[in-house]
Design an enzyme around this catalytic site. Sequence first.
Site, PDB file in Angstrom:
ATOM      1  N   SER A  49       0.327  -1.197   0.565  1.00 15.39           N
ATOM      2  CA  SER A  49       0.083   0.008   0.014  1.00 15.39           C
ATOM      3  C   SER A  49       0.636   1.050  -0.146  1.00 15.39           C
ATOM      4  O   SER A  49       1.798   1.970  -0.937  1.00 15.39           O
ATOM      5  CB  SER A  49      -1.548  -0.157   1.157  1.00 15.39           C
ATOM      6  OG  SER A  49      -2.175   1.411   1.047  1.00 15.39           O
ATOM      7  N   ASP A  76      -9.357  -4.446  -6.186  1.00 23.61           N
ATOM      8  CA  ASP A  76      -8.791  -3.460  -4.796  1.00 23.61           C
ATOM      9  C   ASP A  76      -9.718  -2.780  -4.195  1.00 23.61           C
ATOM     10  O   ASP A  76     -10.550  -1.974  -5.564  1.00 23.61           O
ATOM     11  CB  ASP A  76      -7.088  -3.235  -5.306  1.00 23.61           C
ATOM     12  CG  ASP A  76      -6.882  -1.904  -3.961  1.00 23.61           C
ATOM     13  OD1 ASP A  76      -7.143  -1.807  -3.194  1.00 23.61           O
ATOM     14  OD2 ASP A  76      -5.222  -2.055  -3.944  1.00 23.61           O
ATOM     15  N   HIS A  93      -7.564  -5.329  -1.357  1.00 23.74           N
ATOM     16  CA  HIS A  93      -6.203  -4.325  -0.980  1.00 23.74           C
ATOM     17  C   HIS A  93      -5.731  -5.578  -0.931  1.00 23.74           C
ATOM     18  O   HIS A  93      -4.198  -5.629  -0.683  1.00 23.74           O
ATOM     19  CB  HIS A  93      -6.435  -3.328   0.018  1.00 23.74           C
ATOM     20  CG  HIS A  93      -5.394  -2.567  -0.193  1.00 23.74           C
ATOM     21  ND1 HIS A  93      -5.013  -1.812  -1.080  1.00 23.74           N
ATOM     22  CD2 HIS A  93      -5.004  -2.008   0.963  1.00 23.74           C
ATOM     23  CE1 HIS A  93      -4.304  -1.245  -0.464  1.00 23.74           C
ATOM     24  NE2 HIS A  93      -4.068  -1.541   0.933  1.00 23.74           N
TER      25      HIS A  93
END
Length: 799
Positions: A665, A738, A772
């Site tokens: 991330s 995601d 994610h």
Amino acid sequence: MKKRLFPNIFLVILIASGTLLAHEPYKRPPQEVIDVLDAPPFPRAVTSPAGDFLLLADYETMPSISYLAQPLLRLAGIRITPGNNSRQQLTFFTGLTLVAVKDGSTRKISLPEGIKMGYPEWSYDGKWVAFARYLDNGVELWIVDIATAQAKQLTQARVNAALGSGFTWLPDNRALLVNIVPEGRRKPPDKPLVPAGPNIQQTSGKFSKVWTYQDLLENPHDEALFEYYATSQVVEIDVGTGKGREVGLPGIYLENSPSPDGNYILVSRVKKPFSYSVPFYNFARSLEVWDREGRLIRLVADLPVADEIPINGVEKGPRRAHWQPLRPATLVWVEALDEGNPEINVPFRDGLMSLEAPFKGDPREIGKTPERYAATTWLGREGLALVSDFSWKKQWRTTFLMDFSHPETQARKVFDLSVRDQYNDPGRPVMVVTPAGERVALQDKDSIYLAGSGASPEGDRPFLDRMNLKTLAKTRLFQCQPGRYEAFVDFALNSGDRIIISSESSAEPPNYYVLSLKSRKRQALTDFKDPAPQLTGMKKQLIKYKRADGVDLSGTLYLPPGHKEGERLPVVVWAYPLEYTDARVAGQVRGSPHRFTFFRGTSQLFFVTQGYAVLDNAQMPVVGDPKTVNDTFVDQIVANAKAAIDTLEAMGVGDSRRVGVGGHSYGAFMTANLLAHCDLFAAGIARSGAYNRTLTPFGFQSERRTLWEAPEVYFKVSPFMYAHKINEPILLIHGEADNNSGTFPIQSERLFHALKGHGATARLVLLPHESHGYSARESVLHVLAEMFEWFDTYVKGRK
């Protein structure tokens, strides 16, 4: 030149770049890694309200890719599994065991084989536990009688869990409010085969500076589907008989919260028109008070779509509404006094409002906060509360003691410190739940209890304090001893002199104990064994070092079993940047080297099993004014990285020519920037990142300026803009589904496209059905295999 297409292999040859892309079968890492992943995790422990039982909940760690591949609807910011009308669940509980705190005896609760449960929730009196059972065709509500340890089904598979758990306990502990799929609901709306016309959005004079949310509504069919699956009928169901009665009419409900006396229900109800710009929780909605029969008693607020909230601001009108504990039915909420805009200068930013039954007349203001309201912790005496506010400009939190029963009493400042200041963090009040479901701080006359992480230069040493509210003097009742990690969990058996703690070390797995605060004797409640003893020889230590400008840094260094002093290893540096306003606070040590390490999922720590040294949570502080801190983002992360590599080289542990960097991330964003702006690393791994900040134009992470206010900053911190300078091999991994704001898969796709155009060495791995984070067993194994192969080739194998 033509290529033969084999029937079972799909290959695409990109002749211009000489790059081969393929749909490949899932890979598997070495068997020793799979063995660790397959070891069952420690169960999660949920204490009963009275502290007389531990409920141990077993859970499965990795669903199959076939489960993730089931039909899924992405609507209004959430993902709904249409087969059972629930929000997509990636973790299921599979077993329950009761541990009696008094003597440590255990009782296994008999459940159907192969059961998949949601999170178990105690009744407020501790006599029952409720949980949702997930089936392919619906969700059932089950309860456990603690006296008999027997579980039974309470409803048919009609619980609507699309927007939440689908149930909440009533204060009498004899019934629950349950969201049920409406009786007689027809089949879901079909998608039109032929569009009636184009999908159109229009704006005029509306300042909607919202983040780039995922899975939003896009067309009228999406709206119809969301309404279909989110609509529920509230039903009160008796736990003894299973009989139910309808409360109110069907609707889309975000909250059904009963008052402490059980006579009223606080309801948050979504209204049309729906929005294509924000998730469902920011849709237009009404805040209502109902009686127990579902009749409207008071419309507290009629709130519009919350899509014009200023950056760092809040919506206008009532927010954070809740019932005041220890009063029969008093509603408390917060309202902005600055129109929700932090740029407006006012003496007080928020006001606390109150309205009590029978909810006639006007609400009264009971308090104000100088900065933005953050939280209220109600204490164990009626009207007494700790109220916190937060200044984003200073990243500062202040907590006041307020007495709402005596409004003439001036608020008293109790805590005042940076939100990042771990060394001086006083801890959080220990909370209890009353038999009516009211959550309040445990209070003993004039004292409350505070439990904290106990961050220190040697690492975390959790503690339990008793604090006198009149003098603010503290008495330390418990603190973790050096060389271990022990943390307060709860008070045992409603006793003030016995507590439940978890205890572990780097070599011993976490277990639960009852500790006497007087005699210091402890009684074991669990005896969990090391699930992966093959990792016992792994070495782990906290290392400290300094950045060139004097900022203190630290990280946890992991070395493989059998490592000999002076042996230089290939290194993996894994990090995640954080912003600070104070260099002194930025350098504080966080975490503990004495925690037991159990590798799960796609953890970078698995590199230790492959002969690497891993510097985990290598501090990457970015220090400066919150408004402009990203002006020096790149320079500071490069300085952080250099300090880490120099330290490992000086220790004789790392080979500075064979260092790889990775992150997930915002850590992936950091990784790509490091490869673009320095030559410290041999290669990088960037997972689920965002690399072009012009695609997140209304802010990202802590950045609150827009692209149009600070274009040069957005450009400078975007590694996509410097793709021509990324000359080290980079592995990009991204979930195709995601759902995190800003990290659309196109971020990785476009960076790969740019790298390919500049002749870089790069690999893009897109994981089907993954979000994610990566959940499916097949995906987890594949990601680990990809990571090992990449760094083995470009880091360990670097000549």
